[in-house]
Design a protein around this motif. Structure first.
Motif, PDB file in Angstrom:
ATOM      1  N   LEU A 178       0.830  -1.192   0.000  1.00  0.00           N
ATOM      2  CA  LEU A 178       0.000   0.000   0.000  1.00  0.00           C
ATOM      3  C   LEU A 178       0.868   1.247   0.000  1.00  0.00           C
ATOM      4  N   LEU A 179       0.337   2.323  -0.562  1.00  0.00           N
ATOM      5  CA  LEU A 179       1.005   3.608  -0.587  1.00  0.00           C
ATOM      6  C   LEU A 179       0.116   4.672   0.044  1.00  0.00           C
ATOM      7  N   LEU A 180       0.739   5.553   0.806  1.00  0.00           N
ATOM      8  CA  LEU A 180       0.072   6.750   1.320  1.00  0.00           C
ATOM      9  C   LEU A 180       0.782   7.957   0.738  1.00  0.00           C
ATOM     10  N   ARG A 181       0.064   8.793   0.011  1.00  0.00           N
ATOM     11  CA  ARG A 181       0.625  10.025  -0.525  1.00  0.00           C
ATOM     12  C   ARG A 181       0.540  11.110   0.532  1.00  0.00           C
ATOM     13  N   LEU A 182       1.669  11.748   0.811  1.00  0.00           N
ATOM     14  CA  LEU A 182       1.724  12.807   1.811  1.00  0.00           C
ATOM     15  C   LEU A 182       1.612  14.195   1.205  1.00  0.00           C
ATOM     16  N   ASP A 183       1.685  14.275  -0.124  1.00  0.00           N
ATOM     17  CA  ASP A 183       1.653  15.581  -0.765  1.00  0.00           C
ATOM     18  C   ASP A 183       0.286  15.923  -1.341  1.00  0.00           C
ATOM     19  N   PHE A 345      -3.994   4.941   3.143  1.00  0.00           N
ATOM     20  CA  PHE A 345      -3.184   4.066   2.311  1.00  0.00           C
ATOM     21  C   PHE A 345      -4.073   3.381   1.274  1.00  0.00           C
ATOM     22  N   ARG A 346      -3.521   3.170   0.090  1.00  0.00           N
ATOM     23  CA  ARG A 346      -4.253   2.498  -0.979  1.00  0.00           C
ATOM     24  C   ARG A 346      -3.371   1.412  -1.594  1.00  0.00           C
ATOM     25  N   SER A 347      -3.973   0.265  -1.881  1.00  0.00           N
ATOM     26  CA  SER A 347      -3.229  -0.847  -2.464  1.00  0.00           C
ATOM     27  C   SER A 347      -2.736  -0.487  -3.859  1.00  0.00           C
ATOM     28  N   TYR A 348      -1.487  -0.915  -4.160  1.00  0.00           N
ATOM     29  CA  TYR A 348      -1.002  -0.664  -5.509  1.00  0.00           C
ATOM     30  C   TYR A 348      -0.309  -1.867  -6.148  1.00  0.00           C
ATOM     31  N   ARG A 349       0.054  -2.875  -5.373  1.00  0.00           N
ATOM     32  CA  ARG A 349       0.585  -4.101  -5.957  1.00  0.00           C
ATOM     33  C   ARG A 349       0.552  -5.190  -4.900  1.00  0.00           C
TER      34      ARG A 349
END
Length: 361
Positions: A178-183, A345-349
């Motif tokens: 998962l990824l969390l974008r901070l920007d 957070f969102r799944s990406y792979r």
């Protein structure tokens, strides 16, 4: 617990993938392949290693940032915690590097049956047998070291998955990355999470080595990672003490990375939970989540969500160059997945962990 990380590693956490199999541009003419065990890794060999890893990951994992040369050099030359590393380089007969393999042999009680493989073959030089020869060298070393389990990782549907299954590895665990974008201007979870600690708890923050006054409490909390979901992996367990947590911080610092820790300390002085973020050397835009754990006696109070939100605020305030955080969770780790999704957070792979059972004497 958050990410299943046996010890500081890229990613380790990452566990690096098996990436070797046919491609549309593969060379099909037979070419002799030499396998060399590297007793120590030279600067030139580290550079060749980086070129192979970069080509392999660009082909098989294009969404994943490639470690920079300094990270690869540190990984190959700095001793890991609670383990030792064996490395091999595959070349053509005239010395052109084709592939690499690194075998991590865990040495701590509770994990000294375990080994972990990273294997890459340059996509331009696949189907020459380099991957199979590198794997054979690693398996032979496992048998010499009396290891019963060899684990490796590959993306579902990737060349590495086909390679591992064809050679007797079985799928044992699936990880959701998962990824969390901070920007981004806002995210769905963080604004609703108060910055005030739950009643009876106070925050603690440090960079690098844990303060002496918290070392024993932190080590005790680290042992909560032993109940993390590991699927069917023969993963074992780790016992933490103050010396080990200090050694962990030193390993990370020696390879040029920075470790940030945020914790929740109970009024009685025990550490109820913590979360760790790794900032790779070179300060790339992506930070890596290391452990997040809440001690069983303190679960049910929302501490996992609170400490992770506190870490996000800490990154935004003190490290504006970091624009995203990557974490991974076992796909059956329902609680931590829910926490991460609440934070935005969102799944990406996805990654699949494979295990090869080996006979022991």
């Amino acid at each position: 617990p958050d990410a299943p990380s046996p010890a500081p590693a890229p990613t380790a956490r990452s566990r690096a993938p098996l990436t070797t199999a046919p491609t549309t541009k593969a060379i099909t003419l037979p070419t002799p392949v030499d396998i060399t065990a590297l007793q120590s890794v030279s600067t030139a060999e580290a550079a060749a290693w980086h070129r192979i890893v970069a080509a392999s990951m660009a082909h098989d994992l294009p969404a994943v940032p490639t470690p920079d040369p300094a990270q690869i050099h540190a990984q190959l030359t700095q001793p890991p915690l609670g383990s030792r590393r064996l490395t091999w380089l595959a070349t053509t007969a005239d010395g052109v590097p084709l592939g690499v393999a690194a075998l991590r042999l865990f040495t701590s009680p509770g994990q000294d049956h375990l080994s972990e493989l990273e294997l890459h073959v340059d996509p331009a030089h696949r189907r020459l047998g380099a991957g199979s020869l590198l794997l054979s060298a690693a398996v032979a070393a496992c048998r010499t070291e009396n290891r019963r389990s060899l684990i490796a990782a590959a993306a579902p549907g990737s060349p590495g998955e086909a390679f591992s299954q064809q050679r007797g590895f079985r799928p044992a665990l699936t990880l959701d990355h998962l990824l969390l974008r901070l920007d981004e201007p806002s995210d769905p979870g963080l604004p609703r999470i108060t910055g005030t600690a739950p009643s009876g708890y106070r925050p603690a923050h440090w960079t690098g080595t844990v303060p002496d006054a918290l070392a024993d409490a932190f080590a005790s909390a680290k042992n909560a990672m032993n109940d993390m979901p590991v699927g069917d992996l023969d993963y074992g367990s780790i016992t933490w003490n103050a010396d080990r947590v200090r050694a962990m911080a030193k390993v990370i610092a020696d390879r040029g990375d920075t470790l940030l820790t945020t914790a929740a300390v109970h009024d009685d002085g025990t550490m109820a939970g913590y979360t760790e973020i790794l900032l790779p050397q070179g300060r790339g835009p992506r930070a890596q989540q290391y452990d997040t754990a809440v001690v069983p006696a303190h679960r049910g109070h929302g501490l996992g969500l609170w400490i992770k939100a506190a870490m996000v605020r800490r990154l935004r305030a003190g490290h504006p160059d970091v624009v995203e955080i990557e974490t991974d969770n076992a796909d059956d780790n329902v609680h931590m997945l829910a926490v991460n999704h609440q934070l935005g957070f969102r799944s990406y792979r996805r990654t699949r962990e494979f295990q090869l059972e080996l006979p022991t004497t």
